[in-house]
Each structure stands twice: as C-alpha cells, then as structure tokens.
Design an enzyme around this catalytic site. Structure first.
Site, PDB file in Angstrom:
ATOM      1  N   TYR A  30      -3.891  -6.462  17.760  1.00  0.00           N
ATOM      2  CA  TYR A  30      -4.067  -5.550  16.520  1.00  0.00           C
ATOM      3  C   TYR A  30      -5.192  -4.813  16.604  1.00  0.00           C
ATOM      4  O   TYR A  30      -4.765  -3.478  16.473  1.00  0.00           O
ATOM      5  CB  TYR A  30      -3.934  -6.406  15.246  1.00  0.00           C
ATOM      6  CG  TYR A  30      -4.029  -5.565  14.091  1.00  0.00           C
ATOM      7  CD1 TYR A  30      -2.597  -4.819  13.364  1.00  0.00           C
ATOM      8  CD2 TYR A  30      -5.315  -5.502  13.229  1.00  0.00           C
ATOM      9  CE1 TYR A  30      -3.047  -4.206  12.401  1.00  0.00           C
ATOM     10  CE2 TYR A  30      -5.125  -4.797  11.896  1.00  0.00           C
ATOM     11  CZ  TYR A  30      -3.911  -4.092  11.706  1.00  0.00           C
ATOM     12  OH  TYR A  30      -4.050  -3.415  10.412  1.00  0.00           O
TER      13      TYR A  30
ATOM     14  N   SER B  72      -7.738   0.985   9.966  1.00  0.00           N
ATOM     15  CA  SER B  72      -8.185  -0.577   9.293  1.00  0.00           C
ATOM     16  C   SER B  72      -9.358  -0.853   9.787  1.00  0.00           C
ATOM     17  O   SER B  72     -10.176  -0.079  10.773  1.00  0.00           O
ATOM     18  CB  SER B  72      -7.195  -1.744  10.220  1.00  0.00           C
ATOM     19  OG  SER B  72      -7.841  -3.078  10.004  1.00  0.00           O
TER      20      SER B  72
ATOM     21  N   LYS C 115      -5.031  -0.376  16.746  1.00  0.00           N
ATOM     22  CA  LYS C 115      -5.858   0.312  15.792  1.00  0.00           C
ATOM     23  C   LYS C 115      -7.049   1.254  16.267  1.00  0.00           C
ATOM     24  O   LYS C 115      -7.295   2.490  15.813  1.00  0.00           O
ATOM     25  CB  LYS C 115      -6.461  -0.385  14.653  1.00  0.00           C
ATOM     26  CG  LYS C 115      -5.296  -1.165  13.712  1.00  0.00           C
ATOM     27  CD  LYS C 115      -4.493  -0.089  12.947  1.00  0.00           C
ATOM     28  CE  LYS C 115      -3.542  -0.542  12.006  1.00  0.00           C
ATOM     29  NZ  LYS C 115      -2.817   0.478  11.272  1.00  0.00           N
TER      30      LYS C 115
ATOM     31  N   THR D 204      -1.786  -7.692  -0.114  1.00  0.00           N
ATOM     32  CA  THR D 204      -0.250  -7.554   0.044  1.00  0.00           C
ATOM     33  C   THR D 204       0.413  -8.596   0.475  1.00  0.00           C
ATOM     34  O   THR D 204      -0.379  -9.609   0.892  1.00  0.00           O
ATOM     35  CB  THR D 204      -0.465  -6.078   0.908  1.00  0.00           C
ATOM     36  OG1 THR D 204      -0.915  -6.688   2.268  1.00  0.00           O
ATOM     37  CG2 THR D 204      -1.017  -5.042   0.434  1.00  0.00           C
TER      38      THR D 204
ATOM     39  N   LEU E 163       0.890  -1.191   0.118  1.00  0.00           N
ATOM     40  CA  LEU E 163       0.051  -0.007  -0.048  1.00  0.00           C
ATOM     41  C   LEU E 163       0.697   1.316   0.107  1.00  0.00           C
ATOM     42  O   LEU E 163       0.501   2.080  -0.700  1.00  0.00           O
ATOM     43  CB  LEU E 163      -0.817   0.072   1.099  1.00  0.00           C
ATOM     44  CG  LEU E 163      -1.795   1.190   1.289  1.00  0.00           C
ATOM     45  CD1 LEU E 163      -2.690   1.395   0.057  1.00  0.00           C
ATOM     46  CD2 LEU E 163      -2.656   0.986   2.635  1.00  0.00           C
TER      47      LEU E 163
END
Length: 225
Positions: A141, A128, A145, A174, A14
């Site tokens: 995670y 995200s 975020k 990705t 990205l």
C-alpha cells in the site's frame, strides 16, 4: 456558471463527505464503480450526477470521460488498501493496489488534461500518511501511495496552469478502516481516527484557497479524542 467537480469513490466514507462539502458551490459528478454505489449520495445531494465507471477498465474510462465537457476540480479519492508483510503479500495484491491507486489515477488525469487545462483546474489527490513513510505490514500500500505522490509532483511541474494538491491524512473512521483494523487483529476505536468530515473540510479549504497560493501538500494527523 458554477464550477464542476468530479469526485471518484464518492459513494461512501470520505468520498461522500467530500461531495457534501463541495455540493453548495459546485456541480458534482459522483464517481463510483456501479450506478448502485453512488445512488444514495446522488439522491441526497439532488442536483449531483452519477458518473459510474470501473476506473481500472481503461476502455470504459475513455468512453466515460468523452462525455465531460468542462471540469474545474478533479478529486482522486477512490483507492484500495490491503495490509500484510512482504513475505505474506502475493504479487496479485501488489498489482491490484498499483492498478487502483496509481494507474487509474494516471489514466483518468491524462484523459482529462485538455478539460483541466481549459479551466486552469485544481487536481486533488487523496494520498495517505503511508505516502510519506512505510511501516511494517504496509509495504504494498505504501509503495502505491509513494508512487501517487511522485505522480502528483510530476503533474505539478509539467502542468503549471494547474494546481495540484496531495492530501496526506492519517487513519480515517470509515468502513475501509474497519476492515483494515480487523485484518490487523486489533479492536476498532473510532475516537483515535480522523472523521471523514474533517478531511473533506481540508479538501474544500484547498479548493477555495485564493489563486495567488498553491497548496501543494496537506498533512493531517489524528488528534485522539
């Protein structure tokens, strides 16, 4: 004078796609952990300059920032992701994600605030879908975020001369996503994910939004092909 944009994590995926989108209209600083990590994209874009630094090394970061005289756009793209249940995720993994996904962003922004204020700059944070909801196996995670979103909201409120945009994409095709899917034990199907170019286009669109509007949050969900 062309505006200047700094993109972290610009070496691949990205970040590289964002660099390609902004290159026609901006002078670019391409951030990466090492010179080698941004060498290919820097050569591809010609006039772009490499900006290698470990964002979690705050002393090195302060030294690297000292050489930036002007900045119009700051894109926080660099980040890390590890999946696992609460029971199976060691505290070191939580700390690693918080350091990379939150504290590195906080310190880079803080150090650059004088330059950002000078130009009424635009700060873009690649968040995200996990910054809006937390699913099983994604606790650490998602927590990082959620914290990143809170930081963006506070920055927007405290620095009214800046535009601050949180981008919340779903899963993106990705190399990082391939590693995540492998860790989850699933088969990889890129047709079910967003392309990096699509998310990069959303970043460019936010940056090019006329100044009478403030794009605060953009949510992108995959539309399976």
């Amino acid at each position: 004078m062309r505006p200047t944009a700094l993109i972290t994590g610009a070496g691949r995926g990205l970040g590289a796609a964002i660099a390609r989108e902004l290159a026609p209209t901006h002078d670019l600083l391409l951030g990466g952990r090492t010179p080698e990590s941004v060498r290919t994209i820097t050569k591809e874009l010609g006039s772009a300059r490499a900006w290698p630094v470990d964002l979690t090394d705050h002393d090195a970061l302060a030294e690297a920032v000292a050489h930036i005289d002007r900045l119009d756009v700051l894109v926080h793209n660099a980040g890390v992701a590890e999946v696992g249940t609460i029971a199976d995720t060691p505290i070191a993994a939580w700390r690693h994600m918080y350091e990379a996904n939150v504290l590195a962003v906080v310190e880079l922004t803080r150090l650059l605030l004088p330059r950002l204020r000078d130009t009424n700059a635009h700060v873009v944070l690649i968040n995200s879908g996990a910054g809006l909801r937390s699913n099983p196996g994604w606790s650490a995670y998602a927590a990082s975020k959620f914290a990143l979103r809170a930081f963006a909201d506070a920055l927007r409120a405290e620095e009214p001369s800046l535009r601050v945009t949180s981008i919340h994409p779903g899963r993106i095709d990705t190399d990082m996503q391939r590693a995540i899917v492998e860790a989850e034990g699933d088969d990889y199907d890129p047709d079910g994910f967003l392309t990096p170019g699509t998310v990069a286009w959303a970043v460019r669109n936010a940056v090019e939004t006329p100044r009478d509007a403030h794009p605060t949050e953009i949510v992108l969900r995959p539309n399976p092909r």
